[in-house]
Design a protein around this motif. Structure first.
Motif, short mmCIF file in Angstrom:
data_model
loop_
_atom_site.label_atom_id
_atom_site.label_comp_id
_atom_site.label_asym_id
_atom_site.label_seq_id
_atom_site.Cartn_x
_atom_site.Cartn_y
_atom_site.Cartn_z
N LEU A 195 0.74 4.63 -5.53
CA LEU A 195 -0.58 5.10 -5.11
C LEU A 195 -1.65 4.05 -5.36
O LEU A 195 -2.56 3.88 -4.56
CB LEU A 195 -0.93 6.40 -5.83
N ASN A 196 -1.53 3.32 -6.46
CA ASN A 196 -2.47 2.23 -6.71
C ASN A 196 -2.33 1.12 -5.69
O ASN A 196 -3.31 0.56 -5.21
CB ASN A 196 -2.27 1.68 -8.13
N GLU A 197 -1.09 0.83 -5.34
CA GLU A 197 -0.82 -0.20 -4.32
C GLU A 197 -1.45 0.18 -2.98
O GLU A 197 -2.13 -0.64 -2.34
CB GLU A 197 0.68 -0.38 -4.17
N LEU A 198 -1.26 1.43 -2.55
CA LEU A 198 -1.79 1.88 -1.27
C LEU A 198 -3.32 1.97 -1.31
O LEU A 198 -4.00 1.64 -0.34
CB LEU A 198 -1.20 3.24 -0.90
N SER A 199 -3.86 2.42 -2.42
CA SER A 199 -5.31 2.55 -2.54
C SER A 199 -5.99 1.18 -2.47
O SER A 199 -7.03 1.02 -1.81
CB SER A 199 -5.68 3.25 -3.85
N HIS A 202 -5.86 -0.01 1.21
CA HIS A 202 -6.72 0.70 2.16
C HIS A 202 -8.19 0.71 1.77
O HIS A 202 -9.06 0.85 2.65
CB HIS A 202 -6.23 2.13 2.35
N THR A 203 -8.50 0.59 0.49
CA THR A 203 -9.89 0.71 0.06
C THR A 203 -10.35 -0.38 -0.89
O THR A 203 -11.53 -0.43 -1.24
CB THR A 203 -10.12 2.06 -0.65
N SER A 204 -9.44 -1.24 -1.33
CA SER A 204 -9.73 -2.28 -2.32
C SER A 204 -10.10 -1.68 -3.68
O SER A 204 -10.67 -2.37 -4.53
CB SER A 204 -10.87 -3.21 -1.84
N ASN A 205 -9.78 -0.41 -3.89
CA ASN A 205 -10.03 0.25 -5.17
C ASN A 205 -8.74 0.80 -5.73
O ASN A 205 -7.74 0.97 -5.00
CB ASN A 205 -11.03 1.41 -5.00
N THR A 206 -8.74 1.12 -7.03
CA THR A 206 -7.59 1.77 -7.63
C THR A 206 -7.54 3.22 -7.16
O THR A 206 -8.53 3.77 -6.66
CB THR A 206 -7.68 1.76 -9.16
#
Length: 264
Positions: A195-199, A202-206
């Motif tokens: 989830l951190n990888e995808l976030s 897609h958003t440059s955030n954790t």
């Protein structure tokens, strides 16, 4: 099933005369005149052949109708998202974006969209055999046409992964539980690191900061439009301590929730 999908003309959509929120995705298409649509804290002016998409839970209303005509199409997540392809299509290129990034889009081939909206109206009214399958397909055609318009005008292609969208939907449906990233990962069958990888992709955030952003957006809606007190808002969002919630809100917005309420 009928309550999961509906379509009305501007004249029929009397409920939009006042701010409201629904757990549906809303597509507003203007065919004539000019109308201002308020979404959360912003106003958007629609002119002929423009469309505005509103994500589930956003506060919206008509605020200035200048002889406008058009359609208001609404459908639930469960009606449209039958598989990962549907989920990716509904958020493709930022459509129905969860991050309050609404935009007005002037459609290149507007007659295609108008034809499909008219056919959806007919299908829902007459309910012929397999009409819901037909309606689903027609919504797909409308979204494809919007995406083509965005690509033709030079927008960068943004195609979110279905797993990331599952993550966002799970957050939105469980605000009151104040779930951790690990708990959400368990619910949707993945890992915290994924989830951190995808976030970040897609958003440059954790993932945790994505959750914080969604919580703040929901808090603003509860304080401003639902007229909840700071204490009620805190509990609605899973905070056991209203004082902690106030500090959390101020940290992310630079104003206290009390001050925010007074601003509006």
């Amino acid at each position: 099933m009928q309550e999961m999908i509906s379509i009305k003309t501007f004249a029929e959509a009397e409920e939009l005369q006042n701010p409201r929120r629904v757990l549906r995705y809303v597509l507003i298409f203007c065919t004539a005149g000019e109308i201002t649509v308020s979404v959360d804290e912003r106003g958007y002016i629609l002119i002929p052949n423009t469309v505005l998409t509103i994500t589930s839970g956003q506060i919206h209303s008509f605020t200035d109708n200048k002889n406008a005509e058009g359609f208001v199409l609404e459908f639930t997540y469960n009606f449209f998202c039958k598989d990962d392809y549907d989920m990716e299509l509904i958020f493709h290129n930022g459509l129905f974006c969860h991050f309050a990034m609404n935009e007005i889009i002037l459609i290149d081939n507007s007659q295609i969209v108008i034809n499909q909206l008219n056919e959806i109206t007919k299908e829902l009214s007459e309910q012929p055999y397999q009409y819901l399958i037909s309606v689903h397909s027609r919504i797909e055609l409308i979204l494809v046409e919007i995406n083509r318009t965005k690509i033709n005008r030079g927008d960068e292609i943004y195609k979110p992964e279905a797993l990331f969208l599952h993550f966002l939907e799970t957050v939105l449906k469980n605000f009151d539980k104040n779930l951790s990233v690990a708990e959400i990962a368990g619910l949707i069958g993945t890992t915290e690191s994924k989830l951190n990888e995808l976030s970040k992709l897609h958003t440059s955030n954790t993932a945790q900061n994505v959750i914080y952003g969604l919580i703040i957006s929901e808090a603003k809606r509860l304080l401003n439009y639902e007229k909840l007190s700071v204490k009620e808002t805190a509990y609605a969002l899973g905070f056991n301590d209203p004082f902690y919630f106030s500090n959390f809100f101020k940290k992310h917005t630079n104003v206290s929730p009390k001050t925010y309420k007074e601003m509006f």
